[in-house]
Structures are given as C-alpha cells and as structure tokens.
Design a protein around this motif. Structure first.
Motif, PDB file in Angstrom:
ATOM      1  N   TYR A  21      48.406  -5.332  39.426  1.00 42.54           N
ATOM      2  CA  TYR A  21      47.826  -5.816  40.681  1.00 42.54           C
ATOM      3  C   TYR A  21      48.939  -5.977  41.705  1.00 42.54           C
TER       4      TYR A  21
ATOM      5  N   ILE B 290      45.977 -12.028  44.833  1.00 44.67           N
ATOM      6  CA  ILE B 290      45.436 -11.571  43.548  1.00 44.67           C
ATOM      7  C   ILE B 290      46.450 -11.755  42.417  1.00 44.67           C
ATOM      8  N   CYS B 291      47.740 -11.581  42.716  1.00 42.43           N
ATOM      9  CA  CYS B 291      48.771 -11.758  41.690  1.00 42.43           C
ATOM     10  C   CYS B 291      48.861 -13.217  41.237  1.00 42.43           C
TER      11      CYS B 291
ATOM     12  N   GLN C 185      45.310 -17.264  35.793  1.00 42.28           N
ATOM     13  CA  GLN C 185      44.226 -17.026  34.841  1.00 42.28           C
ATOM     14  C   GLN C 185      44.796 -16.676  33.464  1.00 42.28           C
TER      15      GLN C 185
ATOM     16  N   GLN D 150      46.404 -15.403  41.410  1.00 39.41           N
ATOM     17  CA  GLN D 150      45.160 -15.657  40.690  1.00 39.41           C
ATOM     18  C   GLN D 150      45.250 -15.117  39.267  1.00 39.41           C
ATOM     19  N   LYS D 151      45.702 -13.897  39.099  1.00 37.75           N
ATOM     20  CA  LYS D 151      45.777 -13.262  37.774  1.00 37.75           C
ATOM     21  C   LYS D 151      46.806 -13.955  36.881  1.00 37.75           C
TER      22      LYS D 151
END
Length: 151
Positions: free
Chosen positions: A16, A21-22, A28, A24-25
């Motif tokens: 990603y 987004i990075c 997670q 978030q990932k």
C-alpha cells in the motif's frame, strides 16, 4: 530504492502507498497480531508491505522519526525503513528501531507480548539483553487517536 530483504519478500506481498492507508494497515496488523497499536508511531509513511506467507512486514517513511513514550520515559528512533517478521504477539528480526538507554542508542531486535501475562511486553536486543514494560505504555497516544478519528 528497496532493500534486498524487501525484494526477497515482495512477491505475493500486499503493498500500500500513502500515509492514511499505510497507517491504517499497520495498526490493523498490530491489532490482528495482539500487539499494541502504538508500537509503530510513524509519520509520513509512504509504503506498507506485508507478505502473509512469510510473515514479513515493512514500512517506509520519508524521514527518520524519534518518538517519546511518555508512560515509560523512553525515546525510540525509527529509521526510514522498519522491517520485521510478525507473528501472534511477536515482532522478530526487527530492523530500523532503536531505544535510547541513558546516552546510548540500543538496537531493538525482538518485541514479544507475554503469553502468560499479556499486560507485559518485552523488548530484546541482538545480544539477548531484554527489558519488560507494561503493554499499556505502547497503546495509541490521545493525539494519534484524535488524528485517526478526524480522518
């Protein structure tokens, strides 16, 4: 330019790009592996990659970052590339992370949440010396939570 280690694991990896987004990932992944979400408080993350088959994970950020974990009074330095093999409650063969002990920066190679007492987290260096802290000291800061909620 990618490191050789990333190049070895790039096939079949989820990759990603972009800070939101990075972050978030990466959070997670830490949550999925039962690790505190504040372990990797990186900024300006440009790439996150995870190879589920090998367990290899990497994060690339624009510049190095120094973070103060206030609850334990420790400074930690994160290089532009942070890599590790991740598994349940553990980051092993970690690279790109150093902790300041007195006046010396010490490389961190393993992070393990204790199986018998998940409220404790242990950090080890390559020589085998380790130190244990409360896992709660590595949860997201209020600033990080607020920023995540605003996005």
């Amino acid at each position: 330019m990618r490191s050789e280690q990333i190049a070895k694991h790039i096939d079949d990896a989820e990759i990603y790009h972009g800070e939101a987004i990075c972050k978030q990932k990466s959070r997670q992944l830490l949550q999925d592996m039962s690790l505190p979400q504040g372990l990797l408080p990186l900024n300006d993350v440009v790439e996150f990659g995870f190879n589920r088959t090998s367990g290899f994970v990497w994060l690339r950020q624009k510049t190095t970052k120094e973070h103060q974990f206030r609850a334990i009074g420790r400074s930690v330095s994160y290089d532009t590339e942070v890599m590790a093999f991740v598994e349940e409650r553990r980051l092993r063969r970690l690279t790109g992370v150093k902790s300041k002990e007195l006046l010396i920066w010490v490389t961190i190679s393993d992070i393990i949440v204790n199986d018998s007492d998940p409220t404790k987290i242990t950090f080890s260096n390559p020589t085998g010396i380790s130190k244990t802290f409360p896992a709660s000291a590595f949860e997201l800061d209020d600033d990080d939570n607020g920023a995540a909620r605003r996005k």
